[in-house]
Write a protein that holds these residues in place. Structure first.
Motif, short mmCIF file in Angstrom:
data_model
loop_
_atom_site.label_atom_id
_atom_site.label_comp_id
_atom_site.label_asym_id
_atom_site.label_seq_id
_atom_site.Cartn_x
_atom_site.Cartn_y
_atom_site.Cartn_z
N HIS A 1 0.83 -1.21 0.00
CA HIS A 1 0.00 0.00 0.00
C HIS A 1 0.87 1.27 0.00
O HIS A 1 0.70 2.15 -0.84
CB HIS A 1 -0.92 -0.03 1.22
CG HIS A 1 -1.88 1.12 1.31
ND1 HIS A 1 -3.22 0.99 1.00
CD2 HIS A 1 -1.71 2.42 1.65
CE1 HIS A 1 -3.82 2.17 1.16
NE2 HIS A 1 -2.92 3.05 1.56
N HIS B 1 1.74 4.14 -2.96
CA HIS B 1 1.64 5.60 -2.83
C HIS B 1 2.91 6.28 -3.34
O HIS B 1 2.86 7.32 -3.98
CB HIS B 1 1.43 6.00 -1.36
CG HIS B 1 0.02 5.91 -0.88
ND1 HIS B 1 -1.06 6.34 -1.62
CD2 HIS B 1 -0.50 5.48 0.30
CE1 HIS B 1 -2.18 6.17 -0.92
NE2 HIS B 1 -1.87 5.63 0.24
N GLU C 1 -6.05 6.67 -2.56
CA GLU C 1 -6.30 5.52 -1.67
C GLU C 1 -6.86 4.34 -2.46
O GLU C 1 -6.57 3.18 -2.16
CB GLU C 1 -7.25 5.90 -0.53
CG GLU C 1 -6.65 6.84 0.51
CD GLU C 1 -5.30 6.36 1.05
OE1 GLU C 1 -5.12 5.14 1.24
OE2 GLU C 1 -4.42 7.21 1.24
#
Ligand SMILES: [Zn+2]
Length: 255
Positions: free
Chosen positions: A153, A157, A214
């Protein structure tokens, strides 16, 4: 200097991991063990580059161990098997807390970073060269097959932020891919929000509805954790991620 760095990288890319390191990485991060055999040399080379070029630092008294470096580099390297691999050029430091950390709004900490918002976090990605992780969450999510993986994750980003903006659109070398990306991801994001409102979403969590950034970071987690479900529910997103990352975990894991 760039020349030397390039030469060093080329050497590292051809250096396999030591047997003990490979075993540790495969055990702690089973996703790395699920890689098809033909991708393993490139993956281990990518791990070597990340281990050599990034600083791993402990926070709140944590002493960084070899297993911490291997699990983080092993997972982050899965996103660097692309032909346009860039080795996270904006990233200097992986800062590891023992467990979920609390950040205060507007407070500059000893590392000089101003945190935004107050929350208990398992991970954070900073445009100013840092990924922050909670070791407890890293290790739990790397082991479990539960749809979550904070390392993937946060490093997703990092890739998203390469354009200077975390907007769900990474820097894409392939113009054909870039042309399809915005529309397909915008449609998938809108669909996810709609499904969330009706409480009908079965794959992405609520946090993914917060922003396109997200949504992308969560999509990357699902791409590895539940690839077949992602392919079934969000076919375009799966296809674009597979084209971008040059991988198809739906073909090599139990899904
Ligand atoms: Zn996030």
């Amino acid at each position: 200097m760039f020349f030397l760095k390039g030469r060093r990288r080329r050497r590292l890319l051809q250096t396999p991991l030591a047997d003990a390191d490979r075993e540790l990485m495969h055990r702690l991060a089973p996703l790395t063990a699920a890689l098809p055999a033909d991708l393993r040399p490139a993956h281990e080379g990518a791990v070597q580059v990340l281990l050599a070029e990034k600083h791993f630092e402990g926070a709140a008294g944590l002493a960084v161990t070899r297993e911490m470096e291997l699990i983080v580099a092993g997972l982050a390297a899965l996103l660097q098997l692309r032909p346009d691999a860039d080795w996270y050029p904006g990233l200097d430091t992986v800062l590891i807390y023992p467990e979920a950390f609390v950040v205060d709004h507007g407070v500059e900490d000893e590392h000089g970073f101003v945190h935004e918002g107050e929350d208990e976090l398992a991970g954070e990605s900073w445009q100013r060269g840092v990924v922050i992780l909670s070791w407890q969450d890293v290790v739990r999510e790397a082991e479990a097959h539960d749809g979550y993986n904070v390392v993937l994750h946060e490093f997703a980003h990092q890739l998203d932020e390469r354009t200077g903006e975390a907007d769900g659109m990474p820097l894409l070398a392939d113009p054909a891919l870039a042309a399809r990306w915005n529309e397909a991801f915008a449609a998938a994001f809108a669909r996810h929000r709609k499904l969330c409102k009706r409480r009908r979403e079965v794959l992405f969590d609520q946090d993914a509805a917060e922003s396109p950034a997200e949504f992308l970071a969560t999509a990357v987690e699902l791409f590895f954790e539940y690839p077949r479900d992602l392919k079934a529910e969000y076919q375009d997103v799966h296809a674009l991620l597979a084209a971008w990352l040059h991988l198809d975990p739906a073909a090599w894991t139990a899904g």
